[in-house]
Structure formats: structure tokens, C-alpha cells
Motif scaffolding. Structure first.
Motif, PDB file in Angstrom:
ATOM      1  N   LEU A 126       0.830  -1.211   0.000  1.00 21.51           N
ATOM      2  CA  LEU A 126       0.000   0.000   0.000  1.00 21.51           C
ATOM      3  C   LEU A 126       0.864   1.261   0.000  1.00 21.51           C
ATOM      4  CD1 LEU A 126      -2.786  -1.007   2.555  1.00 21.51           C
ATOM      5  CD2 LEU A 126      -3.058  -0.664   0.093  1.00 21.51           C
ATOM      6  N   LEU A 127       1.916   1.253   0.803  1.00 23.89           N
ATOM      7  CA  LEU A 127       2.825   2.394   0.831  1.00 23.89           C
ATOM      8  C   LEU A 127       3.534   2.570  -0.507  1.00 23.89           C
ATOM      9  CD1 LEU A 127       4.339   1.922   4.405  1.00 23.89           C
ATOM     10  CD2 LEU A 127       2.862   3.792   3.643  1.00 23.89           C
ATOM     11  N   ALA A 128       3.887   1.462  -1.135  1.00 23.58           N
ATOM     12  CA  ALA A 128       4.530   1.535  -2.458  1.00 23.58           C
ATOM     13  C   ALA A 128       3.582   2.140  -3.483  1.00 23.58           C
ATOM     14  CB  ALA A 128       4.985   0.145  -2.899  1.00 23.58           C
ATOM     15  N   ASP A 129       2.327   1.745  -3.453  1.00 19.07           N
ATOM     16  CA  ASP A 129       1.334   2.335  -4.365  1.00 19.07           C
ATOM     17  C   ASP A 129       1.215   3.834  -4.134  1.00 19.07           C
ATOM     18  OD1 ASP A 129       0.794  -0.095  -5.568  1.00 19.07           O
ATOM     19  OD2 ASP A 129      -0.989  -0.502  -4.346  1.00 19.07           O
ATOM     20  N   LYS A 130       1.196   4.255  -2.895  1.00 20.20           N
ATOM     21  CA  LYS A 130       1.105   5.674  -2.565  1.00 20.20           C
ATOM     22  C   LYS A 130       2.361   6.418  -3.021  1.00 20.20           C
ATOM     23  CE  LYS A 130      -1.000   9.152  -0.686  1.00 20.20           C
ATOM     24  NZ  LYS A 130      -2.189   9.711  -1.326  1.00 20.20           N
ATOM     25  N   ALA A 131       3.519   5.800  -2.852  1.00 21.79           N
ATOM     26  CA  ALA A 131       4.786   6.421  -3.258  1.00 21.79           C
ATOM     27  C   ALA A 131       4.816   6.715  -4.757  1.00 21.79           C
ATOM     28  CB  ALA A 131       5.953   5.518  -2.876  1.00 21.79           C
ATOM     29  N   MET A 132       4.156   5.879  -5.534  1.00 15.59           N
ATOM     30  CA  MET A 132       4.132   6.075  -6.995  1.00 15.59           C
ATOM     31  C   MET A 132       3.537   7.434  -7.365  1.00 15.59           C
ATOM     32  SD  MET A 132       5.630   3.500  -8.313  1.00 15.59           S
ATOM     33  CE  MET A 132       5.184   3.697 -10.027  1.00 15.59           C
ATOM     34  N   GLU A 133       2.642   7.962  -6.533  1.00 20.93           N
ATOM     35  CA  GLU A 133       2.025   9.266  -6.795  1.00 20.93           C
ATOM     36  C   GLU A 133       3.038  10.407  -6.728  1.00 20.93           C
ATOM     37  OE1 GLU A 133      -1.286   9.870  -4.153  1.00 20.93           O
ATOM     38  OE2 GLU A 133      -2.075   7.854  -4.536  1.00 20.93           O
ATOM     39  N   PHE A 134       4.171  10.177  -6.077  1.00 21.98           N
ATOM     40  CA  PHE A 134       5.176  11.221  -5.887  1.00 21.98           C
ATOM     41  C   PHE A 134       6.349  11.100  -6.859  1.00 21.98           C
ATOM     42  CE2 PHE A 134       2.960  10.676  -1.897  1.00 21.98           C
ATOM     43  CZ  PHE A 134       2.625  11.988  -1.584  1.00 21.98           C
ATOM     44  N   MET A 135       6.246  10.186  -7.822  1.00 21.48           N
ATOM     45  CA  MET A 135       7.335   9.975  -8.769  1.00 21.48           C
ATOM     46  C   MET A 135       6.894  10.321 -10.187  1.00 21.48           C
ATOM     47  SD  MET A 135       9.280   6.552  -7.487  1.00 21.48           S
ATOM     48  CE  MET A 135       7.957   5.561  -6.799  1.00 21.48           C
ATOM     49  N   PRO A 136       7.105  11.567 -10.605  1.00 21.56           N
ATOM     50  CA  PRO A 136       6.722  11.925 -11.965  1.00 21.56           C
ATOM     51  C   PRO A 136       7.593  11.229 -13.010  1.00 21.56           C
ATOM     52  CG  PRO A 136       7.765  13.787 -10.837  1.00 21.56           C
ATOM     53  CD  PRO A 136       7.663  12.668  -9.858  1.00 21.56           C
ATOM     54  N   GLU A 137       7.029  10.985 -14.151  1.00 23.39           N
ATOM     55  CA  GLU A 137       7.757  10.376 -15.278  1.00 23.39           C
ATOM     56  C   GLU A 137       9.025  11.182 -15.555  1.00 23.39           C
ATOM     57  OE1 GLU A 137       7.676   7.398 -18.418  1.00 23.39           O
ATOM     58  OE2 GLU A 137       6.044   7.764 -17.029  1.00 23.39           O
ATOM     59  N   ASN A 138      10.094  10.505 -15.902  1.00 21.63           N
ATOM     60  CA  ASN A 138      11.390  11.104 -16.251  1.00 21.63           C
ATOM     61  C   ASN A 138      12.065  11.838 -15.092  1.00 21.63           C
ATOM     62  OD1 ASN A 138      11.388  10.259 -19.022  1.00 21.63           O
ATOM     63  ND2 ASN A 138       9.827  11.817 -19.373  1.00 21.63           N
TER      64      ASN A 138
END
Length: 200
Positions: free
Chosen positions: A87-99
Motif C-alpha cells: 500500500l505504501l509503495a502504491d502511494k509512493a508512486m504518486e510522488f514519482m513523476p515520469e522522467n
């Protein structure tokens, strides 16, 4: 108290004991009882379970740190709380913009972030001091993973500063992810936490 809370408290006690033993090399039951504020039987149960897992060696009235305990304890952490880490990993994805460029430390939650990132197909540059994180990302075609240099740590899966800080200081990181193994009322050194400090 629910069974989940009981298990969580039990794990916290075992981790606190592990931290003391890894720092001091040995400890007596009485000392651990005072530190944790629990009965001697509770300490003995924890020590017996840890000895059965090969994390420590018991002696009459206490325990000593097992030489290969650090790597065993680290390996075991990857299998704890996997649903929460996902769940934390899924949430972290929101903070990683492409490139973008991101830093992932050597914690097991950051490993879950790396696993999720590898599955995502997102184009990201990752810097890490963790062999496991970089290895997890090596098969992800869109991810560029860089292992930061440094001295090999006791857990044999991470590199330690100061050398690892220098390359990270030359990259504009969008976000840094750091794991925390545990929090206690009294600070205890945590040998499972490594990685360069955040840039100012």
C-alpha cells in the motif's frame, strides 16, 4: 488487545532486544526487563524465539549477538507487513513523476517501492545504496538504476556513506524515500538504516 496488536508489540520487543544486542554484544535478562518494562518471562520468551531463529545465542541469564544475525534479521524483514508495504509503495508512486530521478534507501519498504516501480513501466532514474533495490529494478526496461558507492555494511546488502553521498549530491532528485525500521520512546541505534542523508 487484539491478536494483531499483540503480534506487533511482540515484534517490537524482539527488535528492541536485537538492537541492544547488536550494539552491546550481549545483555542479561534483568537489563532487558528494565529496558522494556516487562516481566522476565516475557523477555525469556522473546529470547527463546530469537535463539530458535538463529538471531542470537542464549546463555544462562541472558543472550549474545549471533555473528550472522544481521543478515538473517534483514532477510526476515522483507516478509513482514507485506500488505502494508505494498500500500505504501502504491502511494509512493504518486510522488514519482515520469522522467524524474528518485532516491530509494535500503529499507524493506523501499524495496517494495522498487518492486512496484519495476511493474509500472514508468520511466524513472533511481539512485540507491541497496543491492536488492538495484537488482529488483535491473529487469525493468524503463528504469535506470544506479548503485551508489561506499563501504559494504554488515548486512551485506547495502553500501554506507561517505562515498555514497558524493554521486547523489550531483543529481537533482525529485524525491527521496527513506524507511524506518521502528520508533521507540528511547532512541536506539538502528543498524538496518543506511543511506545518505537528504540533501539540503
Amino acid at each position: 488487545m487484539t491478536e494483531t496488536n499483540d503480534n506487533s508489540l511482540y515484534r517490537e520487543r524482539m527488535e528492541a532486544i536485537f538492537q541492544v544486542l547488536s550494539k552491546q554484544g550481549s545483555a542479561r535478562v534483568v537489563e532487558l526487563q528494565e529496558l522494556l518494562g516487562v516481566s522476565d518471562m516475557t523477555v525469556r520468551r522473546c529470547l527463546n524465539a530469537m535463539a530458535a531463529d538463529g538471531l542470537i545465542r542464549r546463555f544462562h541469564g541472558g543472550a549474545v549477538f549471533s555473528e550472522d544475525a544481521q543478515s538473517r534479521f534483514s532477510a526476515r524483514r522483507y516478509h513482514l507487513n507485506t500488505n502494508i508495504k505494498a500500500l505504501l509503495a502504491d502511494k509512493a508512486m504518486e510522488f514519482m513523476p515520469e522522467n524524474s530521478s528518485v532516491y530509494l534507501d535500503s529499507g524493506t519498504t523501499c524495496f517494495a517501492v522498487a518492486r512496484r516501480l519495476a511493474e509500472s513501466g514508468r520511466k524513472i532514474n533511481v539512485l540507491s545504496d541497496s543491492f536488492k533495490v538495484v537488482h529488483e529494478l535491473k529487469s525493468a526496461a524503463a528504469v535506470s538504476a544506479t548503485l551508489l558507492g561506499g563501504a559494504l555494511c554488515d548486512d551485506m546488502t547495502t553500501l554506507d556513506r561517505p562515498i555514497s553521498v558524493e554521486p547523489a549530491a550531483q543529481v537533482a532528485l525529485a524525491v527521496c524515500f527513506f524507511s524506518a525500521a521502528s520508533f521507540h520512546g528511547e532512541p536506539l541505534p538502528n543498524p538496518l538504516l543506511f543511506g545518505p542523508p537528504p540533501r539540503p
